[in-house]
Design a protein around this motif. Structure first.
Motif, PDB file in Angstrom:
ATOM      1  N   HIS A  30      -8.071  12.482  -7.857  1.00 11.36           N
ATOM      2  CA  HIS A  30      -8.409  11.102  -9.186  1.00 11.36           C
ATOM      3  C   HIS A  30      -7.210   9.970  -9.351  1.00 11.36           C
ATOM      4  O   HIS A  30      -7.173   9.095  -9.014  1.00 11.36           O
ATOM      5  CB  HIS A  30      -9.267  11.356  -9.937  1.00 11.36           C
ATOM      6  N   ILE A  31      -6.236  10.759 -10.608  1.00 14.77           N
ATOM      7  CA  ILE A  31      -4.835  10.073 -10.816  1.00 14.77           C
ATOM      8  C   ILE A  31      -3.943  10.580  -9.569  1.00 14.77           C
ATOM      9  O   ILE A  31      -3.479   9.071  -9.382  1.00 14.77           O
ATOM     10  CB  ILE A  31      -4.275  10.866 -11.371  1.00 14.77           C
ATOM     11  N   LEU A  32      -4.025  11.230  -8.313  1.00 15.27           N
ATOM     12  CA  LEU A  32      -3.083  10.367  -7.762  1.00 15.27           C
ATOM     13  C   LEU A  32      -3.978   9.496  -6.512  1.00 15.27           C
ATOM     14  O   LEU A  32      -3.169   8.473  -6.190  1.00 15.27           O
ATOM     15  CB  LEU A  32      -3.062  11.870  -6.567  1.00 15.27           C
ATOM     16  N   VAL A  33      -4.758   9.172  -6.626  1.00 19.20           N
ATOM     17  CA  VAL A  33      -5.973   8.019  -5.792  1.00 19.20           C
ATOM     18  C   VAL A  33      -5.464   6.936  -6.042  1.00 19.20           C
ATOM     19  O   VAL A  33      -4.663   5.919  -6.066  1.00 19.20           O
ATOM     20  CB  VAL A  33      -6.964   8.086  -5.746  1.00 19.20           C
ATOM     21  N   SER A  34      -5.362   7.165  -7.886  1.00 18.85           N
ATOM     22  CA  SER A  34      -5.147   5.425  -8.542  1.00 18.85           C
ATOM     23  C   SER A  34      -3.641   5.464  -8.383  1.00 18.85           C
ATOM     24  O   SER A  34      -3.870   3.682  -8.251  1.00 18.85           O
ATOM     25  CB  SER A  34      -5.727   6.031 -10.280  1.00 18.85           C
ATOM     26  N   ARG A  35      -2.764   6.337  -8.457  1.00 17.20           N
ATOM     27  CA  ARG A  35      -1.347   5.972  -8.554  1.00 17.20           C
ATOM     28  C   ARG A  35      -0.876   5.309  -7.303  1.00 17.20           C
ATOM     29  O   ARG A  35      -0.268   3.896  -6.715  1.00 17.20           O
ATOM     30  CB  ARG A  35      -0.715   7.126  -8.754  1.00 17.20           C
ATOM     31  N   LYS A  36      -1.735   5.772  -6.277  1.00 13.01           N
ATOM     32  CA  LYS A  36      -1.551   5.322  -4.497  1.00 13.01           C
ATOM     33  C   LYS A  36      -2.339   3.537  -4.691  1.00 13.01           C
ATOM     34  O   LYS A  36      -1.610   2.854  -3.734  1.00 13.01           O
ATOM     35  CB  LYS A  36      -2.387   6.364  -3.521  1.00 13.01           C
ATOM     36  N   ASN A  37      -3.597   3.652  -4.917  1.00 13.24           N
ATOM     37  CA  ASN A  37      -3.876   2.295  -4.834  1.00 13.24           C
ATOM     38  C   ASN A  37      -3.390   0.931  -5.767  1.00 13.24           C
ATOM     39  O   ASN A  37      -2.761  -0.087  -4.820  1.00 13.24           O
ATOM     40  CB  ASN A  37      -5.192   2.125  -6.126  1.00 13.24           C
ATOM     41  N   PHE A  38      -2.423   1.218  -6.995  1.00 17.94           N
ATOM     42  CA  PHE A  38      -1.221   0.462  -7.460  1.00 17.94           C
ATOM     43  C   PHE A  38      -0.142   0.151  -6.264  1.00 17.94           C
ATOM     44  O   PHE A  38       0.378  -1.270  -6.901  1.00 17.94           O
ATOM     45  CB  PHE A  38      -1.285   0.706  -8.932  1.00 17.94           C
ATOM     46  N   VAL A  39       0.207   1.203  -6.059  1.00 18.67           N
ATOM     47  CA  VAL A  39       1.700   1.208  -5.075  1.00 18.67           C
ATOM     48  C   VAL A  39       0.690  -0.260  -3.810  1.00 18.67           C
ATOM     49  O   VAL A  39       1.461  -0.770  -3.830  1.00 18.67           O
ATOM     50  CB  VAL A  39       1.678   2.268  -4.963  1.00 18.67           C
ATOM     51  N   LEU A  40      -0.191   0.447  -3.183  1.00 16.03           N
ATOM     52  CA  LEU A  40      -0.704  -0.489  -2.494  1.00 16.03           C
ATOM     53  C   LEU A  40      -0.525  -1.378  -2.407  1.00 16.03           C
ATOM     54  O   LEU A  40      -0.032  -2.792  -2.331  1.00 16.03           O
ATOM     55  CB  LEU A  40      -1.935   0.305  -1.489  1.00 16.03           C
ATOM     56  N   LEU A  41      -1.415  -1.999  -3.735  1.00 16.49           N
ATOM     57  CA  LEU A  41      -1.091  -3.372  -4.170  1.00 16.49           C
ATOM     58  C   LEU A  41      -0.179  -3.937  -4.125  1.00 16.49           C
ATOM     59  O   LEU A  41       0.026  -4.989  -3.925  1.00 16.49           O
ATOM     60  CB  LEU A  41      -2.358  -3.064  -5.673  1.00 16.49           C
ATOM     61  N   GLY A  42       0.980  -3.443  -5.164  1.00 19.21           N
ATOM     62  CA  GLY A  42       2.318  -4.174  -5.482  1.00 19.21           C
ATOM     63  C   GLY A  42       3.140  -4.046  -3.351  1.00 19.21           C
ATOM     64  O   GLY A  42       3.350  -5.301  -3.167  1.00 19.21           O
ATOM     65  N   GLN A  43       2.569  -2.961  -2.485  1.00 23.75           N
ATOM     66  CA  GLN A  43       3.583  -3.337  -1.127  1.00 23.75           C
ATOM     67  C   GLN A  43       2.301  -3.701  -0.268  1.00 23.75           C
ATOM     68  O   GLN A  43       2.921  -4.489   0.749  1.00 23.75           O
ATOM     69  CB  GLN A  43       2.881  -1.693  -0.570  1.00 23.75           C
ATOM     70  N   MET A  44       1.305  -4.643  -0.891  1.00 22.44           N
ATOM     71  CA  MET A  44       0.216  -5.960  -0.015  1.00 22.44           C
ATOM     72  C   MET A  44       0.961  -7.602  -0.262  1.00 22.44           C
ATOM     73  O   MET A  44       0.337  -7.946   0.290  1.00 22.44           O
ATOM     74  CB  MET A  44      -0.809  -6.342  -0.574  1.00 22.44           C
ATOM     75  N   SER A  45       1.972  -7.131  -0.929  1.00 22.19           N
ATOM     76  CA  SER A  45       2.524  -8.813  -1.468  1.00 22.19           C
ATOM     77  C   SER A  45       3.556  -9.410   0.179  1.00 22.19           C
ATOM     78  O   SER A  45       4.347  -8.213   0.478  1.00 22.19           O
ATOM     79  CB  SER A  45       3.585  -8.572  -2.228  1.00 22.19           C
ATOM     80  N   ARG A  46       2.475 -10.038   0.012  1.00 27.13           N
ATOM     81  CA  ARG A  46       3.555 -10.814   1.650  1.00 27.13           C
ATOM     82  C   ARG A  46       4.478 -11.621   1.576  1.00 27.13           C
ATOM     83  O   ARG A  46       5.153 -12.755   1.739  1.00 27.13           O
ATOM     84  CB  ARG A  46       1.870 -11.127   2.812  1.00 27.13           C
ATOM     85  N   ILE A  47       4.053 -12.777   0.819  1.00 29.25           N
ATOM     86  CA  ILE A  47       4.795 -13.989   0.084  1.00 29.25           C
ATOM     87  C   ILE A  47       5.620 -13.920  -1.488  1.00 29.25           C
ATOM     88  O   ILE A  47       5.049 -13.084  -2.075  1.00 29.25           O
ATOM     89  CB  ILE A  47       4.198 -15.440   0.404  1.00 29.25           C
ATOM     90  N   SER A  48       6.367 -14.292  -1.393  1.00 26.71           N
ATOM     91  CA  SER A  48       7.343 -14.398  -3.117  1.00 26.71           C
ATOM     92  C   SER A  48       6.071 -15.108  -3.718  1.00 26.71           C
ATOM     93  O   SER A  48       5.722 -16.326  -4.068  1.00 26.71           O
ATOM     94  CB  SER A  48       8.482 -15.106  -3.092  1.00 26.71           C
ATOM     95  N   SER A  49       5.742 -15.006  -5.411  1.00 30.36           N
ATOM     96  CA  SER A  49       5.474 -15.435  -5.938  1.00 30.36           C
ATOM     97  C   SER A  49       5.606 -16.583  -6.662  1.00 30.36           C
ATOM     98  O   SER A  49       5.165 -17.631  -6.656  1.00 30.36           O
ATOM     99  CB  SER A  49       5.419 -14.714  -6.935  1.00 30.36           C
ATOM    100  N   THR A  50       6.906 -16.819  -6.564  1.00 29.53           N
ATOM    101  CA  THR A  50       7.885 -18.264  -6.809  1.00 29.53           C
ATOM    102  C   THR A  50       7.211 -19.451  -5.789  1.00 29.53           C
ATOM    103  O   THR A  50       7.286 -20.514  -6.059  1.00 29.53           O
ATOM    104  CB  THR A  50       9.379 -18.207  -7.186  1.00 29.53           C
ATOM    105  N   VAL A  51       6.899 -19.293  -4.642  1.00 26.95           N
ATOM    106  CA  VAL A  51       6.638 -19.989  -4.063  1.00 26.95           C
ATOM    107  C   VAL A  51       4.754 -20.385  -3.920  1.00 26.95           C
ATOM    108  O   VAL A  51       5.156 -21.728  -3.817  1.00 26.95           O
ATOM    109  CB  VAL A  51       6.598 -19.518  -2.546  1.00 26.95           C
ATOM    110  N   CYS A  52       4.143 -19.925  -5.531  1.00 28.52           N
ATOM    111  CA  CYS A  52       3.205 -20.056  -5.252  1.00 28.52           C
ATOM    112  C   CYS A  52       2.856 -20.466  -6.545  1.00 28.52           C
ATOM    113  O   CYS A  52       1.782 -20.831  -7.037  1.00 28.52           O
ATOM    114  CB  CYS A  52       2.128 -19.046  -4.787  1.00 28.52           C
ATOM    115  N   LEU A  53       4.481 -20.973  -7.321  1.00 29.81           N
ATOM    116  CA  LEU A  53       3.946 -21.616  -8.682  1.00 29.81           C
ATOM    117  C   LEU A  53       2.856 -22.169  -8.673  1.00 29.81           C
ATOM    118  O   LEU A  53       2.386 -22.639 -10.208  1.00 29.81           O
ATOM    119  CB  LEU A  53       5.714 -21.211  -9.089  1.00 29.81           C
TER     120      LEU A  53
END
Length: 195
Positions: A30-53
């Protein structure tokens, strides 16, 4: 990038905290899945957040729910369960599939389901159905209102790439904002080890 470890820690605590507090043994996976989910959320970024201010929005995360002092540990676990359920529902839609890399999205949704199943087991062990239904209505309504605001925002923005990026960042932030709630569940940062 310095924010990433603290957000990761918050996510791990969210998913592992109820096990210690509720007396339910969550599997180590369960802990490993949590870590992986967080990493996946980070990897999902497709555009720079500065473009979306220009698209930023305060979704008004329910801070009183994150504090968690006003309700028992079992209710706190229910709030965390509701958060994970709402996140799953948000990312498990047709519109979400169009916005993200489907491989990453599928892995995230699968991981969220595993976490929900673990929490379901714990909640069933700790509370009867009637007690669970009556005791968690108010706290989980605040979480539902928060996510309804996110859904309305996406609709308003016509599910644009920037809107999805703002929402992705908000979901990561909501994990971090709930650190007090996780502390209420009895798991301290020192109990986690290094991420």
């Amino acid at each position: 990038m310095a924010l990433l470890p603290s957000l990761l820690t918050a996510l791990v605590v969210i998913s592992y905290g109820p096990g210690g507090a509720l007396g339910c043994d969550l599997p180590h996976s369960h802990i490993l899945v949590s870590r992986k989910n967080f990493v996946l959320l980070g990897q999902m970024s497709r555009i720079s957040s500065t473009v979306c201010l220009k698209d930023r929005k305060d979704f008004r995360f329910p801070q009183d729910m994150a504090d968690g002092r006003q309700f028992p540990e079992a209710q706190a676990a229910s709030v965390l369960h509701e958060m994970l359920q709402q996140i799953f529902s948000l990312f498990h839609t047709e519109r979400s599939s169009a916005a993200w890399n489907t491989t990453l999205l599928d892995e995230l949704c699968t991981g969220l389901l595993r976490q929900l199943e673990d929490l379901d087991t714990c909640l069933e062990q700790e509370m009867g159905e009637e007690e669970s239904a009556l005791g968690t209505v108010r706290p989980t309504l605040a979480v539902k209102r928060y996510f309804r605001g996110i859904h309305l925002y996406l609709k308003e923005k016509k599910y644009s790439d920037c809107a999805w990026e703002i929402v992705r960042m908000e979901i990561m932030r909501s994990f971090s904002s709930s650190a007090n709630l996780q502390g209420r569940l009895g798991m301290k940062d020192g109990d986690l080890g290094s991420p």
